[in-house]
Each structure stands twice: as structure tokens, then as C-alpha cells.
Motif scaffolding. Structure first.
Motif, short mmCIF file in Angstrom:
data_model
loop_
_atom_site.label_atom_id
_atom_site.label_comp_id
_atom_site.label_asym_id
_atom_site.label_seq_id
_atom_site.Cartn_x
_atom_site.Cartn_y
_atom_site.Cartn_z
N PRO A 68 0.84 -1.21 0.00
CA PRO A 68 0.00 0.00 0.00
C PRO A 68 0.87 1.26 0.00
CG PRO A 68 -0.62 -1.51 1.78
CD PRO A 68 0.64 -2.03 1.21
N GLU A 69 0.41 2.29 -0.64
CA GLU A 69 1.18 3.52 -0.73
C GLU A 69 1.40 4.13 0.66
OE1 GLU A 69 3.59 6.18 -2.32
OE2 GLU A 69 2.62 4.55 -3.46
N ARG A 70 0.47 3.91 1.57
CA ARG A 70 0.58 4.52 2.90
C ARG A 70 1.53 3.75 3.83
NH1 ARG A 70 -3.92 1.55 2.53
NH2 ARG A 70 -4.53 0.18 4.26
N ALA A 71 1.98 2.58 3.42
CA ALA A 71 2.89 1.80 4.26
C ALA A 71 4.29 2.39 4.23
CB ALA A 71 2.94 0.35 3.79
N ILE A 151 -4.54 -11.94 10.34
CA ILE A 151 -5.33 -10.75 10.68
C ILE A 151 -5.82 -10.82 12.12
CG2 ILE A 151 -7.44 -9.48 10.14
CD1 ILE A 151 -7.09 -10.54 7.23
N ALA A 152 -6.31 -11.99 12.53
CA ALA A 152 -6.83 -12.15 13.89
C ALA A 152 -5.74 -11.94 14.92
CB ALA A 152 -7.47 -13.53 14.05
N ALA A 153 -4.56 -12.52 14.69
CA ALA A 153 -3.44 -12.37 15.62
C ALA A 153 -3.00 -10.91 15.69
CB ALA A 153 -2.29 -13.27 15.22
N HIS A 154 -2.94 -10.26 14.53
CA HIS A 154 -2.55 -8.85 14.50
C HIS A 154 -3.53 -7.99 15.30
CE1 HIS A 154 -2.61 -4.88 12.13
NE2 HIS A 154 -1.69 -4.78 13.06
N GLU A 155 -4.82 -8.23 15.14
CA GLU A 155 -5.81 -7.44 15.85
C GLU A 155 -5.69 -7.64 17.36
OE1 GLU A 155 -7.84 -5.14 14.83
OE2 GLU A 155 -7.20 -5.34 12.74
N ARG A 156 -5.45 -8.87 17.79
CA ARG A 156 -5.31 -9.14 19.22
C ARG A 156 -4.09 -8.42 19.79
NH1 ARG A 156 -5.40 -15.42 20.28
NH2 ARG A 156 -5.23 -14.66 22.46
N LEU A 157 -3.00 -8.48 19.07
CA LEU A 157 -1.77 -7.84 19.56
C LEU A 157 -1.86 -6.31 19.51
CD1 LEU A 157 0.69 -10.34 17.90
CD2 LEU A 157 0.57 -9.89 20.35
N ARG A 158 -2.47 -5.79 18.46
CA ARG A 158 -2.60 -4.33 18.35
C ARG A 158 -3.44 -3.77 19.48
NH1 ARG A 158 -4.93 -1.50 12.95
NH2 ARG A 158 -6.78 -2.67 13.58
N ALA A 159 -4.46 -4.53 19.89
CA ALA A 159 -5.31 -4.08 21.00
C ALA A 159 -4.53 -3.99 22.30
CB ALA A 159 -6.50 -5.03 21.17
N GLU A 181 -1.07 -6.44 1.86
CA GLU A 181 -2.16 -5.47 1.79
C GLU A 181 -2.52 -4.89 3.16
OE1 GLU A 181 -6.27 -7.08 1.17
OE2 GLU A 181 -5.17 -8.93 0.70
N TYR A 182 -2.08 -5.55 4.24
CA TYR A 182 -2.37 -5.06 5.59
C TYR A 182 -1.17 -4.36 6.22
CZ TYR A 182 -5.75 -8.76 4.68
OH TYR A 182 -6.69 -9.56 4.10
N ALA A 183 -0.10 -4.20 5.44
CA ALA A 183 1.19 -3.82 6.02
C ALA A 183 1.24 -2.40 6.55
CB ALA A 183 2.30 -4.03 4.99
N ALA A 184 0.26 -1.58 6.26
CA ALA A 184 0.29 -0.21 6.77
C ALA A 184 -0.29 -0.09 8.17
CB ALA A 184 -0.46 0.72 5.82
#
Length: 339
Positions: A68-71, A151-159, A181-184
Motif C-alpha cells: 500500500p502507498e501509505r505503508a 489478521i486475527a493475531a494482529h488485531e489481538r496484539l494491536r489491541a 495489503e495489511y502492512a500499513a
């Protein structure tokens, strides 16, 4: 702590003799046929890398890895240098590492004061972990995690204010497995190895892809001119050569077929792998490794899994035939020694 890696050909020669040119080194998961190097002027060697050269390499990486351009994208002198500093991106706590895998991740986190916990799957992420590491596809078994699990693991850790590191060193032949695609997103860091796919490991070039704030921290931590001008120039050239990349993908698939054929001929069972390597299992793997060394063929063995052997790609038909003949001879010798 000393870690056994592939590529230690000099050590094998010291034990078993012979000249480097006489050995077939299949101990790494690196493309054995390097991408053609560009012709560039002496100024690339003589000057510090300027912003234009750095930008060309970063833009090429962004397109090649479909980012992604924003990453944020950070160039580094090999992904190993990033592995060394990433544990400092968050306050030390407990890190969960999907294992067995590339051992340097655990060593680097432990060195920075983290408690390292090995887990079998991202679904086993502990409630108190504030970081996790996934190598995807995994080294050495080639296992690929489902995007939904990442995605699920990332969401848990980000929280929790934590981070998920996804090491995609072997993902270039399976881009559909990438979390690009989720790298940003905050708390997600991808590692990209230039040298493995392009066969230029000696260049020492890798990329981190992360939220812009984390990317800025990494750039500051690495300091100015972290990557050499020649490395950036070669990367910019390679990323822009779409026909060359297509031809290399086709050649790598052919080389992988040659490897699989040699292993089948020797009745050596594959239990995993990627396009760049095959993992096999045999109860006499240690003896096979030793016997192959006496035939001047080096493959990768694992202290923690004594029945495993990993084979890198032969560069072509001649090397595949040599591997097949050496394997058949080694298995015959092993059979006689065990009878």
C-alpha cells in the motif's frame, strides 16, 4: 549462543576436504542462479547513495511486493539486521514465536530481555504476549498461515499495544501468501529478503514494511546510509526488469521440479518446503548427511530434528543428476552400514 545455519561450506571443507569448486552446496534456500547484474558507472561505488537512488529502490520494492502507498518501507543491509533491532520497537515482555522456525528471531528477542515462548500456531497466541513472530512460508517446513489467522493475531496484539512480525523471506514465489495489503496497519511489521529470491544474498539487502511511525523508528535506529549504493542500484534495476523476473520465476519452478525428481528417484520423502527448498525426513538423516559430505554434497541438517534434511535448489540438470547419484550412493552406503 551459536546457531547452525546453511551456507557453512568452508566448515564442511575443513572437515571433509576438497576445493570449493568441487562441492555442490545445497545447504541454503537461496536461488542458486543470480539475477543478472546491471552495468553502472563508478560513481555508484564512489559516492554516498543519494535520495534519488534510495527512492528508486523503495519505489521498486513497493511495486514488486504490492505494498500500500501509505505503508512505510525501510531498506536495510539484510533482514538479519532488522531482526536484531525489531525487539527494541516495543517494551520487552513476552513474545510468542510460531516454531520450529528460523532461530535468530528467538535469540534476538531473548537478547533484548524478552521472555520467549514457542507456540505451534498463531491460534495458540497467549493472552499475555505483546509480540509474536511468524515466518510465512515457514523455514524449514514451508507451512503457510491463512490470512484470516494473521489478521486475527494482529488485531489481538494491536489491541494490547503489541506487534506481529511476519517474516516473508520465502514468500516471493507465493505472493498470495503475503500479508502485504495489511502492512500499513499499526503493530504489523513485514520482513522482505531481496537476496533469496534474486539469488544475491551476498548483497545484504532486505526491507521492513510497517506503519509509518514504526518505519520512521527503524530508519532512525539504522542510521544514515544503512544500505550501500550498489545494493540500491541493483535492487532498483532488478525490480524494474519485469521480463527478467518472469523468466526467473519460470526457471525456479523448473529447478524445483528437478530437485523433486532427484529426491523421488532416491525415495527420499518430502514433508514440506517452498519453491526454493525441500524438507525431507529419513530415520538415518544424520548418516545420509555425513555420507553426502564425503561425496562433496552439502545439505542442511537440524540438531532439533535429527530425522530432517533440507535441500536447496540445483542450478540445472547437471547438478540435479549429481545430487541424485550422490543420494543413491549415500543411501546404499547407509543401508550397508546399518545392516
Amino acid at each position: 549462543m551459536s546457531i547452525e545455519h546453511g551456507g557453512a561450506l568452508d566448515r564442511a571443507i575443513a572437515v571433509h576436504g576438497g576445493k570449493r569448486s568441487e562441492w555442490l552446496d545445497l545447504s541454503t534456500g537461496i536461488n542458486p542462479v543470480p539475477f543478472p547484474l546491471p552495468d553502472f558507472g563508478p560513481e555508484v561505488w564512489a559516492r554516498l547513495p543519494d535520495e534519488g537512488l534510495h527512492r528508486a529502490a523503495i519505489d521498486g520494492a513497493r511495486q514488486f511486493y504490492r505494498l500500500p502507498e501509505r505503508a512505510g518501507v525501510v531498506a536495510a543491509p539484510g533482514t538479519q539486521s532488522l531482526i536484531q533491532v525489531l525487539p527494541q520497537l516495543r517494551a520487552a515482555g513476552e513474545v510468542a514465536i510460531v516454531s520450529p522456525t528460523y532461530a535468530e528471531h528467538a535469540v534476538s528477542f531473548a537478547r533484548c530481555g524478552w521472555r520467549v515462548r514457542e507456540i505451534a500456531d498463531l491460534a495458540d497466541l497467549p493472552d499475555n504476549a505483546t509480540a509474536a513472530v511468524l515466518v510465512n512460508p515457514n523455514n524449514p517446513d514451508g507451512r503457510i498461515a491463512e490470512p484470516a489467522a494473521i489478521i486475527a493475531a494482529h488485531e489481538r496484539l494491536r489491541a494490547r499495544g503489541g506487534m506481529l512480525i511476519v517474516d516473508e523471506a520465502f514468500a516471493d514465489m507465493t505472493p498470495e501468501a503475503s500479508a502485504a495489503e495489511y502492512a500499513a496497519g499499526a503493530g504489523l511489521v513485514l520482513l522482505k529478503s531481496f537476496g533469496k529470491f534474486f539469488g544475491l544474498a551476498g548483497l545484504r539487502l532486505g526491507f521492513a514494511v510497517a506503519h509509518r511511525e514504526d518505519a520512521a523508528w527503524l530508519e532512525e535506529r539504522l542510521g544514515p546510509w544503512a544500505t550501500s549504493g550498489p545494493a540500491l542500484a541493483i535492487a532498483a534495476h532488478a525490480f524494474a526488469d519485469h521480463d527478467g523476473i518472469r523468466r526467473m520465476r519460470e526457471r525456479l519452478r523448473h529447478q524445483r521440479e528437478l530437485l523433486a525428481s532427484a529426491l523421488r528417484a532416491a525415495e527420499l520423502r518430502e514433508i514440506g518446503g517452498t519453491t526454493l527448498f525441500a524438507l525431507t525426513e529419513h530415520k538415518a538423516a544424520g548418516l545420509i548427511h555425513e555420507t553426502l559430505c564425503r561425496h562433496a554434497v552439502l545439505v542442511r541438517r537440524f540438531d532439533y530434528a535429527p530425522t530432517w534434511l533440507r535441500f536447496g535448489l540445483p542450478s540445472g540438470e547437471a547438478e540435479a543428476i549429481r545430487l541424485e547419484e550422490a543420494l543413491l550412493s549415500a543411501l546404499d552406503e547407509v543401508s550397508v552400514s546399518r545392516s
